[in-house]
Design a protein around this motif. Structure first.
Motif: not given
Ligand SMILES: Cc1cc2nc3c(=O)[nH]c(=O)nc-3n(C[C@H](O)[C@H](O)[C@H](O)COP(=O)(O)OP(=O)(O)OC[C@H]3O[C@@H](n4cnc5c(N)ncnc54)[C@H](O)[C@@H]3O)c2cc1C
Length: 365
Positions: A303-309
């Motif tokens: 949703p916030d356009h940053a990768p999820v790690v």
């Protein structure tokens, strides 16, 4: 089959992370297709742009660039080749260009005349303002993917293709992943399934994060008559109406479209391409008479356009490596290193603020 780490997804994210986890551990990577890199990782524009992806990934890009400059661990050949990325703006695109330039590193503004020298098919009104990141470089994606795959195998890791995860359960501290090739078991499961990352989580009984795949079209166009395009930079309209990139003497073109969809084997849409070519036509003197080949890929965003790690907040041993959107190739070496450091409890490679901005825990707020 018992191992230490199971990775689901044989794109660049899964392959690079698996290679980073494989020293001294039993790693199995499961890929549903007959070949690794069949989905988005095999369909990109293959460019490294330091200023792409926003503030959350600025340090990630810098860490990745260190690897790209010295990739001796995976290849003796260079992974990068000079290209440059030029942004061009019509009057109505100035706000978008200013947004892009605000926090940009190593970028310079150009006059219209300078922009037209670098890309002579531009109409002056399409480049009233322009900027260039001279350090932007083409990535050899095949070499990157297969270099990490070789490293993984050299370290004893296993890549199982034609092995879709069909059921995932958790009990007694172990994940069990059922595939047509058998059941794989490990205490840690890395979800690197690209567009399928949310469905894979749901299969495992883990709450999805709201990841959305967006289709993007691309095509190869012949070079304009009597022009050699090899020395041109990639040229991007600042409001993302189109981009072109020289590709083996021709032009790769994209309408920069982003059509929300569901996970699938994406194919190009003639109408979306035609609309993009029409926007391009208004900005250049080159008349496109034919499309040589076209394709599409899914860029999957949180949703916030940053990768999820990071580890899921609730599901023990369930690790997310997803949502790389339009920067999954260029960030792969850094996100793989981050994945390994978080799973193996090694010293942090990135500032705490960056690790927090990428963590799935951010969605709890
Ligand atoms: C047109 C276009 C241009 C792009 N240009 C650039 C660029 O210039 N630079 C850049 O950095 N990035 C670019 N990108 C983005 C980049 O390609 C992606 O961010 C990156 O490829 C994502 O990699 P991934 O490994 O997460 O996904 P994928 O490559 O899609 O890999 C996920 C894998 O998971 C597998 N899988 C899914 N479900 C299962 C299951 N149940 N069991 C087993 N396997 C499963 C799939 O088969 C797939 O192979 C571009 C993308 C597009 C579409």
């Amino acid at each position: 089959m018992q191992c230490d780490f199971i990775i689901i997804g044989g794109g660049i994210a899964g392959i690079s992370a698996a290679a980073r986890l494989a020293a001294g551990a039993r790693v199995t990577l499961l890929e549903m297709e007959p070949r690794i890199g069949s989905h988005t990782s095999g369909r990109s524009a293959a460019i490294f742009i330091q200023n792409y992806g926003g503030a959350a990934v600025a340090d990630v890009n810098a860490l990745a660039l260190d690897f790209f400059r010295d990739p001796a661990e995976i290849t003796d050949l260079p992974l990068l080749a000079p290209r440059g990325e030029m942004m061009v703006a019509r009057a109505e695109d100035f706000a978008a260009l200013d947004d892009y330039l605000r926090d940009a590193r190593e970028i310079e503004e150009l006059t219209t005349e300078q922009a037209l020298i670098l890309c002579p098919i531009l109409r002056p009104e399409a480049a009233l303002r322009a900027s260039i990141e001279r350090g932007a470089q083409t990535i050899d994606c095949d070499l990157l993917l297969h270099g990490f795959a070789k490293l993984l195998r050299r370290l004893g890791g296993q890549i199982e293709t034609d092995a879709p995860a069909q059921a995932i359960t958790y009990d007694n501290g172990l994940w069990h992943v059922t595939t047509p090739k058998g059941v794989y078991t490990a205490p840690v499961l890395v979800n690197a399934a690209g567009a399928w990352a949310d469905p894979v989580a749901e299969m495992a009984g883990v709450a999805p994060l709201g990841l959305i795949p967006y289709r993007r079209n691309a095509a190869i166009l012949p070079a304009p008559a009597d022009m050699v395009v090899d020395s041109w930079p990639m040229v991007v309209n600042a409001a993302e109406r189109w981009y072109i990139k020289p590709e083996a003497g021709k032009l790769m073109f994209s309408p920069c479209d982003a059509i929300a969809t569901t996970p699938h084997d994406a194919w190009s849409d003639d109408m979306e391409l035609a609309e993009g070519l029409d926007r391009f036509d208004q900005d250049v003197t080159y008349e496109v008479t034919r499309v040589e080949r076209s394709w599409a890929g899914l860029r999957t965003f949180a949703p916030d356009h940053a990768p999820v790690v990071g580890f899921d907040r609730q599901a023990q041993g369930f690790f997310w490596l997803a949502g790389q959107g339009g920067i999954g190739i260029q960030t792969a070496p850094a996100l793989a290193a981050l994945t390994a450091s978080l799973i193996l409890g090694q010293p942090a490679l990135l500032p705490e603020a960056t690790i927090g901005a990428l963590s799935p825990a951010r969605f709890a707020v």
